[in-house]
Design an enzyme around this catalytic site. Structure first.
Site, PDB file in Angstrom:
ATOM      1  N   THR A  89       1.236  -1.071   0.041  1.00 52.74           N
ATOM      2  CA  THR A  89      -0.299  -0.232   0.062  1.00 52.74           C
ATOM      3  C   THR A  89       0.905   1.094  -0.126  1.00 52.74           C
ATOM      4  O   THR A  89       0.932   2.119  -1.116  1.00 52.74           O
ATOM      5  CB  THR A  89      -0.913   0.428   1.449  1.00 52.74           C
ATOM      6  OG1 THR A  89      -1.459  -1.681   1.012  1.00 52.74           O
ATOM      7  CG2 THR A  89      -1.875   1.464   1.405  1.00 52.74           C
ATOM      8  N   TRP A 131      -0.062 -10.684   3.305  1.00 48.36           N
ATOM      9  CA  TRP A 131      -0.495  -9.546   2.455  1.00 48.36           C
ATOM     10  C   TRP A 131       0.380  -9.365   1.200  1.00 48.36           C
ATOM     11  O   TRP A 131      -0.101  -9.190  -0.353  1.00 48.36           O
ATOM     12  CB  TRP A 131      -0.591  -7.772   2.525  1.00 48.36           C
ATOM     13  CG  TRP A 131      -1.560  -7.660   3.619  1.00 48.36           C
ATOM     14  CD1 TRP A 131      -1.661  -7.772   4.732  1.00 48.36           C
ATOM     15  CD2 TRP A 131      -1.419  -5.922   3.686  1.00 48.36           C
ATOM     16  NE1 TRP A 131      -2.250  -7.039   5.506  1.00 48.36           N
ATOM     17  CE2 TRP A 131      -2.434  -5.628   4.964  1.00 48.36           C
ATOM     18  CE3 TRP A 131      -1.464  -5.107   2.787  1.00 48.36           C
ATOM     19  CZ2 TRP A 131      -3.086  -4.655   5.466  1.00 48.36           C
ATOM     20  CZ3 TRP A 131      -2.652  -3.663   4.115  1.00 48.36           C
ATOM     21  CH2 TRP A 131      -2.700  -3.078   5.377  1.00 48.36           C
ATOM     22  N   ASN A 177      -6.053 -12.921  -0.373  1.00 50.32           N
ATOM     23  CA  ASN A 177      -5.731 -12.076  -1.610  1.00 50.32           C
ATOM     24  C   ASN A 177      -6.989 -11.587  -2.619  1.00 50.32           C
ATOM     25  O   ASN A 177      -7.628 -11.580  -2.338  1.00 50.32           O
ATOM     26  CB  ASN A 177      -5.123 -13.376  -2.426  1.00 50.32           C
ATOM     27  CG  ASN A 177      -4.410 -13.577  -4.020  1.00 50.32           C
ATOM     28  OD1 ASN A 177      -5.195 -12.918  -4.682  1.00 50.32           O
ATOM     29  ND2 ASN A 177      -3.272 -13.360  -3.523  1.00 50.32           N
ATOM     30  N   GLU A 178      -5.843 -10.753  -3.384  1.00 48.92           N
ATOM     31  CA  GLU A 178      -7.443  -9.132  -4.076  1.00 48.92           C
ATOM     32  C   GLU A 178      -7.939 -10.377  -4.884  1.00 48.92           C
ATOM     33  O   GLU A 178      -9.495  -9.829  -4.882  1.00 48.92           O
ATOM     34  CB  GLU A 178      -6.055  -8.679  -4.694  1.00 48.92           C
ATOM     35  CG  GLU A 178      -7.334  -7.446  -5.043  1.00 48.92           C
ATOM     36  CD  GLU A 178      -7.774  -6.461  -4.113  1.00 48.92           C
ATOM     37  OE1 GLU A 178      -8.008  -5.406  -4.289  1.00 48.92           O
ATOM     38  OE2 GLU A 178      -7.934  -6.271  -3.093  1.00 48.92           O
ATOM     39  N   GLU A 254     -11.493  -4.972   8.190  1.00 48.46           N
ATOM     40  CA  GLU A 254     -10.571  -3.920   7.449  1.00 48.46           C
ATOM     41  C   GLU A 254     -11.726  -3.348   6.763  1.00 48.46           C
ATOM     42  O   GLU A 254     -12.052  -3.161   6.574  1.00 48.46           O
ATOM     43  CB  GLU A 254      -8.926  -4.544   6.479  1.00 48.46           C
ATOM     44  CG  GLU A 254      -9.009  -3.173   6.253  1.00 48.46           C
ATOM     45  CD  GLU A 254      -7.454  -3.222   5.115  1.00 48.46           C
ATOM     46  OE1 GLU A 254      -7.163  -4.536   5.108  1.00 48.46           O
ATOM     47  OE2 GLU A 254      -8.060  -1.873   3.841  1.00 48.46           O
ATOM     48  N   ARG A 376     -14.551   4.675   1.594  1.00 46.98           N
ATOM     49  CA  ARG A 376     -15.271   3.801   1.030  1.00 46.98           C
ATOM     50  C   ARG A 376     -16.197   2.709   1.563  1.00 46.98           C
ATOM     51  O   ARG A 376     -15.557   2.762   2.907  1.00 46.98           O
ATOM     52  CB  ARG A 376     -14.197   2.759   0.135  1.00 46.98           C
ATOM     53  CG  ARG A 376     -13.082   1.995   0.989  1.00 46.98           C
ATOM     54  CD  ARG A 376     -12.207   0.869  -0.187  1.00 46.98           C
ATOM     55  NE  ARG A 376     -11.672   0.765   0.041  1.00 46.98           N
ATOM     56  CZ  ARG A 376     -10.021   0.079   0.300  1.00 46.98           C
ATOM     57  NH1 ARG A 376     -10.085  -0.436  -0.730  1.00 46.98           N
ATOM     58  NH2 ARG A 376      -9.056  -0.011   0.666  1.00 46.98           N
TER      59      ARG A 376
END
Length: 663
Positions: A89, A131, A177-178, A254, A376
């Site tokens: 990030t 991450w 995982n994204e 998160e 968001r």
């Protein structure tokens, strides 16, 4: 005439009473209780915490504001990144296993942070989440689950190392995982944990989205047995029906990620209540714990508090610290929500929790839409207006005679907020109390009497990064593996002791990542660590460099670097490169596409070279080993940025005697 006046007065009173009408809300445990509360936490991850090098006593004060019970945020949960050597990030965090045969459980600051949190709150819940992963885990693929046994062993080693070397018991580990989760890996991780005597460690999945993990668990009993908590990121206070049907714990694992001004505090106040009211989430974890990275990096100041100047010692206790205290100082994990929670008639929400021993805590928020927007997801329209709210305590709470009262008022109109103010205790009449609730307020009413708004003398004033800065990295036993103030953006730069070098370069900073990591962010092809003041324009950067890759090696020093974090691939600036094949290049970008100058340098691997880069106005010049190598390269943009060091690729290289002189 008199009749008309009376009619107008009656109409006015009717309208006034209508607008300020009182609604009654019952708080009762007679019909049973709701879900068990698991706590409020903060997340240290994404390469964001160089505040750990702040000098004492300020470092300890920051830790107290975050973790000390009955003082500040009094966090119940600390979640940390299991470093994977990759940009995640705002920077990189080092792995405990850079290579397959490498193990080191003293890299980075997360071990230290967890121990400091435990010192202050021995009952704090510790969570680890990878991450990203070193490249070797994926055998050359940017995906960690093709070899699930390797990935599971890698994660379990970190948990075992936490206990063996730091006496830290990790209670939860996340799967994330994204792109997706992997059910085969989750089951294998559960098996690997159990095989290593870690049955107590619970799994959070997918630590990203409610779906498809929720539906998969309903269809796969073995997967359901492996997962203890369904975690969602930025759920917008809502869950999905499939997640509820699993009957698992639901967490916002998160959340927040919002600039920590008063609107950010309003976001945090709203979601801490409504994550449970709307979504049955029993834990909410803020990314990030403390904004302690260069503010011009992505998500600047998105922490519960701000400590971004380790060189000055300055820090700021932002509003989210006191918003957190409204819940954390008057509850504990293991308390239980009442079933009687919900929304207020004129907007806002209320929750109530009990310890089952007669104690009761009620938290009420009336945050308006525009003053509680999170980064968001998008926030649908809603209205909040002034209201009178009467609360009737029933069941085992009917006999409560007095409640402690804590209030925060954002006061957006006057711009004079008041946070976590202790008011006169409230006397109850027949278990009833009434509050006049204005917009953008937060109340805690509780039987707990130990609340405190902790404070310290003001820290040193804010100061820019020093214009003259030097670091020879001569630290015999460094407290952290990273050098202070350097913010690694790709690659990992660690203190290094070269025992084979009897000369002046025994202690250096070394880039140690030699393979592209597995990452959800598009890491740059080059490694880079930035330092200094983003507003710097005219400066001289000097550094000794040592390449360890014969013929293919390359290193650089840079000025006016304008991007970092997730955007580092497209960073521009002035980059002075030398290569092990005896050439040099000056580029206007990290990718090396826009060449300003190039030629022969005579540089080679396994020899020290001193690079010096001077940028002034529209011109840049460079020296090699004290002699001019190139000069007057025209630099039109960028106008300002950080200084930096780095390598041509993922390769071993060393840096020493770094210095900056800025105007």
């Amino acid at each position: 005439m008199e009749q008309k006046v009376v009619a107008v007065i009656v109409l006015f009173l009717t309208l006034s009473l209508g607008f300020c009408s009182s609604h009654t809300y019952v708080l009762d445990d007679k019909a049973g209780l709701g879900r068990v509360f698991d706590g409020i936490g903060g997340l240290s991850g994404g390469g964001v915490s160089y505040w750990s090098v702040t000098t004492e006593p300020y470092r300890s004060q920051i830790l107290d504001y975050l973790f000390k019970p009955n003082f500040g945020a009094s966090l119940h949960i600390l979640k940390v990144e299991i470093g994977g050597d990759a940009q995640t990030t705002d920077g990189t965090e080092p792995s405990h296993m850079h290579y397959e045969n490498d193990e080191n459980y003293f890299r980075g600051y997360e071990w230290w942070l967890m121990k400091e949190a435990k010192k202050r709150n021995p009952n704090i819940t510790l969570i680890g989440l990878p991450w990203a992963f070193p490249g070797w885990v994926g055998h050359g693929k940017n995906w960690p689950y093709d070899f699930p046994d390797i990935t599971a062993a890698y994660v379990v080693n970190w948990i075992l190392g936490a206990k063996q070397f730091h006496d830290l018991d990790i209670q939860y580990v996340g799967i994330w995982n994204e792109r997706n989760y992997d059910s085969k890996y989750i089951k294998l991780l559960r098996y690997t944990l159990d095989k290593n005597g870690l049955e107590r460690v619970r799994i959070i999945a997918s630590d990203n989205l409610w779906e498809p993990i929720s539906l998969s668990m309903l269809l796969d009993p073995e997967l359901s047995r492996a997962v203890d908590v369904i975690g969602a990121h930025y759920p917008g206070t809502n869950t999905v029906m499939e997640a509820l049907k699993t009957q698992k714990k639901l967490w916002s694992s998160e959340d927040y990620s919002t600039f920590n001004d008063e609107v950010g505090g309003g976001c945090w106040a709203r979601i801490l209540n409504q994550n449970y009211v709307n979504g049955n989430m029993t834990a909410t974890i803020s990314w990030n714990l403390v904004a302690s990275y260069y503010e011009e990096l992505p998500f600047g100041r998105d922490g519960l508090m701000t400590a971004e100047e380790p060189w000055s010692g300055n820090y700021v206790v932002e509003s989210p610290i006191w918003i957190t205290a409204h819940t954390t100082q008057f509850t504990q994990p293991g308390w239980t929500y009442l079933q009687t929670v919900g929304h207020l008639a004129q907007g806002g929400s209320y929750v109530a929790l009990t310890d089952g021993k007669g104690n009761l805590t009620v938290v009420i928020e009336t945050m308006t839409h525009d003053h509680s927007v999170c980064i968001r997801p998008p926030l649908p329209p809603f209205n909040v207006t002034f209201q009178n709210a009467t609360f009737q305590l029933k069941g085992s709470f009917a006999s409560i005679k007095e409640l402690q009262v804590w209030r925060s008022q954002f006061n957006f109109k006057t711009k004079k907020p008041s946070f976590f103010e202790k008011l006169t205790p409230l006397k109850l009449l027949d278990g009833t109390f009434t509050l006049n609730l204005a917009e953008d307020e937060l109340y805690t009413l509780t039987t707990i009497t130990k609340g405190q708004k902790g404070s310290y003398p003001d820290p040193p004033p804010s100061a820019r990064f020093p214009k003259v800065y030097k670091d020879d990295f001569n630290v015999g036993n460094p407290p952290f593996s990273e050098a202070p103030n350097f913010a690694d953006q790709t690659g990992v730069f660690e203190y290094y002791i070269n025992l084979t070098d009897p000369g002046p370069h025994v202690f250096t900073l070394r880039q140690v990542v030699t393979e592209r990591p597995i990452t959800w962010v598009s890491d740059a092809d080059q490694t880079i660590s930035v330092i200094g003041d983003y507003q710097w324009q005219n400066l001289m950067v000097t550094c000794d460099v040592f390449m360890e890759s014969v013929k293919t090696g390359g290193v650089f020093i840079a000025a006016r670097v304008d991007k970092g974090g997730q955007s580092v691939r497209s960073a521009k600036g002035v980059f002075f490169w030398v290569f092990a094949d005896g050439t040099y290049k000056v580029t206007n970008d990290l990718a090396g596409q826009t060449v300003l100058a190039e030629g022969q340098s005579g540089t080679q691997a396994y020899g020290w070279h001193t690079l010096s880069l001077t940028v002034k106005g529209q011109y840049a010049s460079g020296q090699l080993n004290g002699y001019p190598l190139w000069k007057n390269a025209v630099v039109l943009t960028p106008k300002n940025g950080w200084a930096a060091i780095g390598t041509h690729s993922y390769e071993l290289a060393q840096f020493d005697n770094f210095a900056v002189v800025a105007e």
